[in-house]
Design an enzyme around this catalytic site. Structure first.
Site, PDB file in Angstrom:
ATOM      1  N   GLY A  91     -12.401   7.465  16.599  1.00  0.00           N
ATOM      2  CA  GLY A  91     -12.507   8.059  18.088  1.00  0.00           C
ATOM      3  C   GLY A  91     -13.007   9.659  18.057  1.00  0.00           C
TER       4      GLY A  91
ATOM      5  N   GLN B 194     -15.060  17.403  23.065  1.00  0.00           N
ATOM      6  CA  GLN B 194     -13.696  18.108  21.158  1.00  0.00           C
ATOM      7  C   GLN B 194     -15.173  18.179  20.525  1.00  0.00           C
ATOM      8  OE1 GLN B 194     -11.992  14.015  19.943  1.00  0.00           O
ATOM      9  NE2 GLN B 194     -10.526  14.946  19.346  1.00  0.00           N
TER      10      GLN B 194
ATOM     11  N   CYS C 108      -5.943  13.684  16.144  1.00  0.00           N
ATOM     12  CA  CYS C 108      -7.090  13.879  16.911  1.00  0.00           C
ATOM     13  C   CYS C 108      -7.693  14.585  16.236  1.00  0.00           C
ATOM     14  CB  CYS C 108      -5.706  14.263  18.056  1.00  0.00           C
ATOM     15  SG  CYS C 108      -7.518  15.354  19.602  1.00  0.00           S
ATOM     16  N   LEU C 109      -8.505  14.696  15.934  1.00  0.00           N
ATOM     17  CA  LEU C 109      -9.385  15.475  15.322  1.00  0.00           C
ATOM     18  C   LEU C 109      -9.520  17.398  15.930  1.00  0.00           C
ATOM     19  CD1 LEU C 109     -12.870  13.585  14.313  1.00  0.00           C
ATOM     20  CD2 LEU C 109     -10.302  13.738  12.762  1.00  0.00           C
TER      21      LEU C 109
ATOM     22  N   HIS D  34      -6.214   7.034  24.336  1.00  0.00           N
ATOM     23  CA  HIS D  34      -6.593   8.404  23.760  1.00  0.00           C
ATOM     24  C   HIS D  34      -7.809   9.067  23.771  1.00  0.00           C
ATOM     25  CE1 HIS D  34      -5.396  11.680  20.188  1.00  0.00           C
ATOM     26  NE2 HIS D  34      -7.220  11.456  20.680  1.00  0.00           N
ATOM     27  N   GLU D  35      -8.269   8.405  23.987  1.00  0.00           N
ATOM     28  CA  GLU D  35     -10.228   8.605  23.593  1.00  0.00           C
ATOM     29  C   GLU D  35     -10.374   9.160  25.492  1.00  0.00           C
ATOM     30  OE1 GLU D  35     -11.640  10.683  21.629  1.00  0.00           O
ATOM     31  OE2 GLU D  35     -10.576   8.849  19.787  1.00  0.00           O
TER      32      GLU D  35
ATOM     33  N   HIS E  35      -8.984  12.473  26.850  1.00  0.00           N
ATOM     34  CA  HIS E  35      -9.675  13.693  26.344  1.00  0.00           C
ATOM     35  C   HIS E  35     -11.066  14.001  28.330  1.00  0.00           C
ATOM     36  CE1 HIS E  35      -8.470  14.903  22.475  1.00  0.00           C
ATOM     37  NE2 HIS E  35      -8.936  13.355  21.697  1.00  0.00           N
TER      38      HIS E  35
HETATM   39 NI    NI Z   1      -8.252  13.039  20.259  1.00  0.00          NI
END
Ligand code: NI
Length: 179
Positions: free
Chosen positions: A47, A52, A102-103, A144-145, A148
């Site tokens: 995701g 981000q 997480c990226l 999670h997304e 953000h």
């Molecule tokens: Ni993330």
């Protein structure tokens, strides 16, 4: 299409509350979504949320591969999808810890409590409303997304900091018996 630069934890854009998208079908949104999908795939992520990539708008792209599923009937696999202006509502009170990365927090993983079942919705790429019930991996990924978009990173959801570490160390511990 282009691979976008991913903001890492510490960058203020990740702590900001993102703004709703007025028109998901606008050409600049189509371009952004295509670039976000390319960026997510390049980074092998499941995701990616717009903040981000330094865009403080309420959208994310995600995919739930069949092999990541828990086997629960509502933990359905999802092809790469975009969701604009999402809403997430827990169904029931049950939370379970879920291993997450997480990226924006490269190299680390943690067990994060998430609601097991949710109903979520938003607008698709054509601006049409969608509504889904999800559980397991799929539900945790969406939570999670969606976090953000409210400036929340997974460490802010953690309750057990012994379940937090570098992927390389964790896989070593798991390979040596998981203790
Ligand atoms: Ni993330």
């Amino acid at each position: 299409m282009a691979i976008l630069k991913i903001a890492r934890m510490g960058h203020p854009v990740l702590l900001q509350r993102a703004e709703p998208v007025a028109d998901p079908t606008a050409p600049e949104m189509r371009r952004l979504v295509a670039d976000m999908i390319e960026t997510m795939e390049d980074a092998s992520g499941a995701g990616l949320a717009a903040p981000q990539v330094h865009v403080p708008l309420r959208l994310f792209v995600y995919r739930a591969p069949a092999e990541r599923g828990t086997g629960d009937a509502e933990d359905t696999p999802i092809e790469t999808t975009v969701l604009f202006n999402p809403t997430v509502e827990p169904l029931g009170t049950e939370q379970r810890p879920r291993w997450e990365g997480c990226l924006s927090i490269p190299g680390l993983r943690a067990a994060v409590p998430r609601f097991w079942r949710i109903r979520y919705g938003g607008l698709d790429a054509e601006g049409k409303p969608v509504s889904r019930v999800a559980s397991g991996f799929h539900a945790g990924l969406v939570q999670h997304e969606n976090d953000h978009l409210d400036g929340i990173l997974y460490p802010m959801r953690m309750t057990d900091f012994t379940q937090f570490g570098f992927i390389e160390e964790l896989s070593r511990a798991m390979a040596s018996g998981g203790t």
